[in-house]
Design an enzyme around this catalytic site. Structure first.
Site, PDB file in Angstrom:
ATOM      1  N   TYR A 109      32.126  41.217  44.181  1.00  0.00           N
ATOM      2  CA  TYR A 109      32.807  41.654  43.267  1.00  0.00           C
ATOM      3  C   TYR A 109      33.924  42.455  44.394  1.00  0.00           C
ATOM      4  CZ  TYR A 109      34.948  45.961  40.831  1.00  0.00           C
ATOM      5  OH  TYR A 109      35.755  46.798  40.339  1.00  0.00           O
ATOM      6  N   GLU A 197      40.887  43.884  39.132  1.00  0.00           N
ATOM      7  CA  GLU A 197      39.672  43.679  39.488  1.00  0.00           C
ATOM      8  C   GLU A 197      39.465  42.262  39.526  1.00  0.00           C
ATOM      9  OE1 GLU A 197      36.427  46.486  37.564  1.00  0.00           O
ATOM     10  OE2 GLU A 197      36.917  44.983  36.256  1.00  0.00           O
TER      11      GLU A 197
END
Ligand code: ADP
Ligand code: MG
Length: 386
Positions: A109, A197
């Site tokens: 991530y 993101e």
């Protein structure tokens, strides 16, 4: 403003961030051609909607044949995708991304956001990508790497390298990570982004680091200086009511409950919603009509609330500070005359000229319950809308 995954990946590529090869399609026919153009024998069909959690909602389908791709396209096109991040209605699927299936080794991530408390741009990274990052943060906070960058300073290669090390990325993967993070930072700062993101950022069996997903939210207040970004807007993904409301400078958000709320001031609107909940009701919307409310805006607000599907009653809560309550009362009566009233309504007025305002409402022919006490008003509307 939100954009689609394929648009985010387009920006990623402009900033040297690697993405899998993929083709955006508008029909099943185009999807078949896309499979041929991409080559290989595994494809992933991905619904383009403004929400995450698409995998969980059935909007990301792994296919091992062109026939399976066709089947996935026929299923998704024209339908609504419901994910943990959408409402019960879901979002319309008008476009699909056909992407080459990747040999995933690790799912990481990587995200950037504005941290108001530290007044820094905060980089978040984790070895636990692919899943709900909020869940990782709350259940295993030690798995989240945090790094703050002073917006007046700069992000250095060394900073990026140290984060790469913490993610256990070595050699060429670490180098690719530096390029990726530098690219994200550049997009973040030059395009007035509020959140960016990559989840998951994958490593593949071929030793590549790829952005498999992409999410970018832009600061609406800065959009006037990014024409290229404004062009990416997709109104089909936005709430019709909220768009209509914003044309009238009304701050409106649809909710699932049954009591329509019309309030001046965002804080008072929140408090009103809390009181409704406290007394056993549930709000159908959030609405801040703002400070200098006009009769026209009050009328528009009424129209929006009355066409909300589940609404069974309306609570108007106005605190007259700058605005005079008698003018608000006139506005309410004009609005009812214009758009009609087919629901029970409780009006609470307090502040400047409140007595005059309440008198006007009490003397009108319209059935309006007036209250000067907010708690009593909340109790009354919950009772009336049962
Ligand atoms: P969302 O976050 O909206 O669910 P993602 O694009 O992150 O959508 O996809 C969900 C999951 O599907 C990923 O975590 C990954 O495991 C898998 N996936 C997505 N795209 C591909 C691809 N091109 N090849 C292989 N697996 C994929
Ligand atoms: Mg994802």
């Amino acid at each position: 403003m939100h954009i689609h995954e394929y648009q985010a990946k387009g920006l990623f590529r402009q900033f040297n961030i690697n993405t899998p090869s993929a083709i955006l399609v508008n029909s099943t026919h185009e999807a078949k051609q896309a499979c041929a153009d991409l080559g290989g024998n595994i494809w992933v069909v991905k619904a383009q909607v403004h929400a995450g959690g698409r995998g969980k909602g059935g909007g990301v389908i792994l296919c091992r044949s062109v026939a399976a791709v066709e089947e996935a396209c026929n299923k998704l096109f024209g339908s609504h995708l419901i994910t943990p991040q959408t409402d019960a209605k879901g979002l319309p699927i008008n476009q699909l991304l056909i992407e080459g299936g990747q040999n995933i080794e690790r799912e990481l991530y990587l995200g950037l956001l504005v941290d108001r408390q530290s007044q820094k741009i905060t980089i978040l990274a984790s070895t636990e990508g692919g899943m709900d990052i909020e869940q990782v943060a709350s259940e295993t906070p030690d798995k989240i790497i945090k790094f703050g960058v002073d917006p007046l300073g700069e992000l250095t290669t060394n900073d990026c390298m140290s984060i790469a090390k913490k993610l256990n990325l070595q050699d060429t993967l670490a180098e690719q990570f530096v390029t990726t993070l530098m690219g994200l930072y550049e997009i973040f700062t030059t395009k007035d982004v509020s959140l960016i993101e990559i989840n998951p950022l994958i490593t593949t069996a071929e030793n590549s680091l790829l952005a498999l997903d992409g999410k970018i939210d832009f600061d609406d207040n800065a959009l006037y200086r990014h024409e290229d970004i404004l062009e990416l807007r997709d109104i089909s993904q936005e709430d019709e009511k909220e768009n209509e409301a914003s044309e009238y400078q009304l701050n409106y958000i649809s909710l699932d409950g049954t009591i329509g709320c019309m309030v001046n001031g965002a804080g008072l609107a929140m408090a009103t919603m809390d009181l409704i909940e406290h007394h056993g009701g549930s709000p159908a919307n959030f609405l801040d009509v703002g400070g200098g409310t006009t009769a026209e805006r009050v009328a528009k607000a009424f129209e929006l609330i009355q066409t909300e599907k589940n609404v069974a009653g309306i609570l108007v809560n106005i605190f007259g500070g700058i605005v005079r309550c008698d003018l608000i009362a006139q506005g309410i009566l004009q609005a009812i005359e214009k758009v009609g009233l087919n629901l029970p309504i409780v009006v609470r007025l307090e502040g400047t000229n409140a007595a005059e305002g309440l008198k006007l409402l009490d003397e009108s022919d319209v059935q309006i319950y007036t209250e000067s006490d907010l708690t009593q008003a909340a109790i009354k509307i919950v009772e009336l809308s049962k």
